[in-house]
Design a protein around this motif. Sequence first.
Motif, PDB file in Angstrom:
ATOM      1  N   GLY A 101       0.700  -1.266  -0.055  1.00  0.00           N
ATOM      2  CA  GLY A 101      -0.034  -0.047   0.031  1.00  0.00           C
ATOM      3  C   GLY A 101       0.823   1.232  -0.060  1.00  0.00           C
ATOM      4  N   VAL A 103       1.549   3.103  -2.432  1.00  0.00           N
ATOM      5  CA  VAL A 103       0.924   4.388  -3.172  1.00  0.00           C
ATOM      6  C   VAL A 103      -0.249   5.117  -2.451  1.00  0.00           C
ATOM      7  CG1 VAL A 103      -0.361   4.762  -5.337  1.00  0.00           C
ATOM      8  CG2 VAL A 103       1.780   3.398  -5.422  1.00  0.00           C
ATOM      9  N   ASP A 104      -0.890   4.034  -1.757  1.00  0.00           N
ATOM     10  CA  ASP A 104      -2.088   4.743  -0.768  1.00  0.00           C
ATOM     11  C   ASP A 104      -1.607   5.665   0.007  1.00  0.00           C
ATOM     12  OD1 ASP A 104      -4.466   2.077  -1.036  1.00  0.00           O
ATOM     13  OD2 ASP A 104      -2.240   1.887  -1.753  1.00  0.00           O
ATOM     14  N   LYS A 105      -0.567   5.161   0.938  1.00  0.00           N
ATOM     15  CA  LYS A 105       0.101   6.043   1.745  1.00  0.00           C
ATOM     16  C   LYS A 105       0.800   7.418   1.472  1.00  0.00           C
ATOM     17  CE  LYS A 105       0.607   2.068   4.952  1.00  0.00           C
ATOM     18  NZ  LYS A 105       1.258   1.562   5.735  1.00  0.00           N
ATOM     19  N   SER A 107      -0.164   8.848  -1.258  1.00  0.00           N
ATOM     20  CA  SER A 107      -1.369   9.663  -1.908  1.00  0.00           C
ATOM     21  C   SER A 107      -2.062  10.331  -0.588  1.00  0.00           C
ATOM     22  CB  SER A 107      -2.162   8.937  -2.689  1.00  0.00           C
ATOM     23  OG  SER A 107      -1.712   8.346  -3.710  1.00  0.00           O
ATOM     24  N   THR A 117      -3.059   1.423  -6.430  1.00  0.00           N
ATOM     25  CA  THR A 117      -3.328   1.211  -4.940  1.00  0.00           C
ATOM     26  C   THR A 117      -3.189  -0.324  -4.483  1.00  0.00           C
ATOM     27  OG1 THR A 117      -5.658   0.759  -5.544  1.00  0.00           O
ATOM     28  CG2 THR A 117      -4.939   3.212  -4.944  1.00  0.00           C
ATOM     29  N   ARG A 118      -2.795  -0.458  -3.305  1.00  0.00           N
ATOM     30  CA  ARG A 118      -2.994  -1.830  -2.691  1.00  0.00           C
ATOM     31  C   ARG A 118      -4.336  -2.733  -3.302  1.00  0.00           C
ATOM     32  NH1 ARG A 118      -1.903  -5.925   0.824  1.00  0.00           N
ATOM     33  NH2 ARG A 118      -3.907  -6.524   2.081  1.00  0.00           N
ATOM     34  N   ALA A 286     -11.834  -0.201  -7.623  1.00  0.00           N
ATOM     35  CA  ALA A 286     -10.359  -0.301  -7.554  1.00  0.00           C
ATOM     36  C   ALA A 286      -9.958  -0.004  -8.975  1.00  0.00           C
ATOM     37  CB  ALA A 286      -9.846  -1.422  -6.903  1.00  0.00           C
TER      38      ALA A 286
END
Length: 444
Positions: A101, A103-105, A107, A117-118, A286
């Motif tokens: 994750g 990319v999520d973090k 972003s 994303t994850r 997603a």
Amino acid sequence: MTEKIKPQIGKNPPRIVKVEQLCEKHDVLIVGGGGREHAIAYKLRMSDKVGDIYAAPGNAGMGVIQTGISATDLDGIIDFVATHDNIRMTIVAPDDPLGMGLVDKLSAKGLRAFGPTRAAAKLEWSKAYAKDFMRRYGIPTAEYATFTDAAQAKEYVTRCKTPVVIKADGLALGKGVVICDTNADAQNAVDEIMNDKKFGAAGNCVVVEEFLKGYEVSLLAFCDGEHYKLMPTSCDHKRALDGDKGLNTGGMGAYSPCPIFGAELMEKTEKTVVAPTVEAMKKEGAPFKGVLYFGLMVDGDDVKVLEYNARFGDPETQSVLPLLESDLYEIFGACIDGTLDTLDIGWSDKRSINVVLASGGYPASYKKGFDISGANDVEEGVNVFYAGVKSGDNGALKTDGGRVLCVQTVADDFKTARDRVYRNIEKISFDGCFYRKDIGNKLA
Ligand code: AMP
Ligand code: GLY
């Protein structure tokens, strides 16, 4: 952000845009440190919008600023980017940080990151999810069943037609797939994966899959969640030895494009595989942003998906990206912003080949720390993309991994490209070096 000068109409005073703003370059951070990441850095360096290139961890041959942060140290990466204002984009290349994750973090902190994303990367980090996804949306793939109970899986495989394929559900360094010629082998594979936990938690679930015949093609696409742009096809060589003998490796060489995969097959694949996958990921909640990799098995005009990867392939990328004629940084930006449809991406119609030089013993155990010589003596137009290397005391690069480097070039035809690659490999040496001699040898 670089600002554009717009014609000013009406009463508003003209906006003053400083020259420095127009010429501003952005630094970037690449997560990862293999030949694939070197090829990404090589292409980003051609962009007049890219300044310094940092890497976590990178490698000593990539010509980037190594941060000393590992690709899975998510907090370390986030801290580094957050405290370096001029880093305007983080490119997450390997599967592990995507699955964790990263990319999520990034972003969530307002930091621009290229990659899925994850939730979207689950197409790669859970083979069971990917198979169920394909079944749900009618995307062609091999017949299969999934099991979380070893006894049930072992009972099931006794009734399967052989050969049969056993796959660990999770990420297993590309080693979680076993092709079994007998039912007893299949039972053993289930035992190793589920009971002995050969790949740790990745083996809590297995996919038992029908064996498919044919040839393999890698098809990669840039995606922005809504739109996609295909890259030229490529072909990896996974076995260690000539003639596709020996153990499975991370990949011993690749060429692009695959001449056998013609326009008709491409059109069919777009219609039955690529577009439905991108569309279905939106329905899953997603949307896929990043590079979506379709591992295809082709038999006549039948195309099935063997696997998805949520990233650039290695070593396919080292052959595909040198064919790119557009600005990679702009493409990454368009993927993040959802504006890929506005870009016209250009590709050379030349032929590209790369051959990996590996440490003796790879993919089993091998020694490290040997001096690499001759890599600077290659002809113009030949690229050396580094992977498992580190700096030695004498400034020379030393071997530091299984796949050490790959030699790549582009030419009007495969024969010229292949001859040039192999001629230049002769100049490079390190103790125990071995490589396949048959990459692309069937191509005209
Ligand atoms: P995967 O990680 O799922 O791509 O599997 C690794 C490799 O195993 C593939 O590149 C194929 O060479 C082989 N493989 C995987 N699934 C199958 C299948 N159903 N039939 C034949 N070969 C397969
Ligand atoms: N070349 C196969 C992969 O990157 O997974």
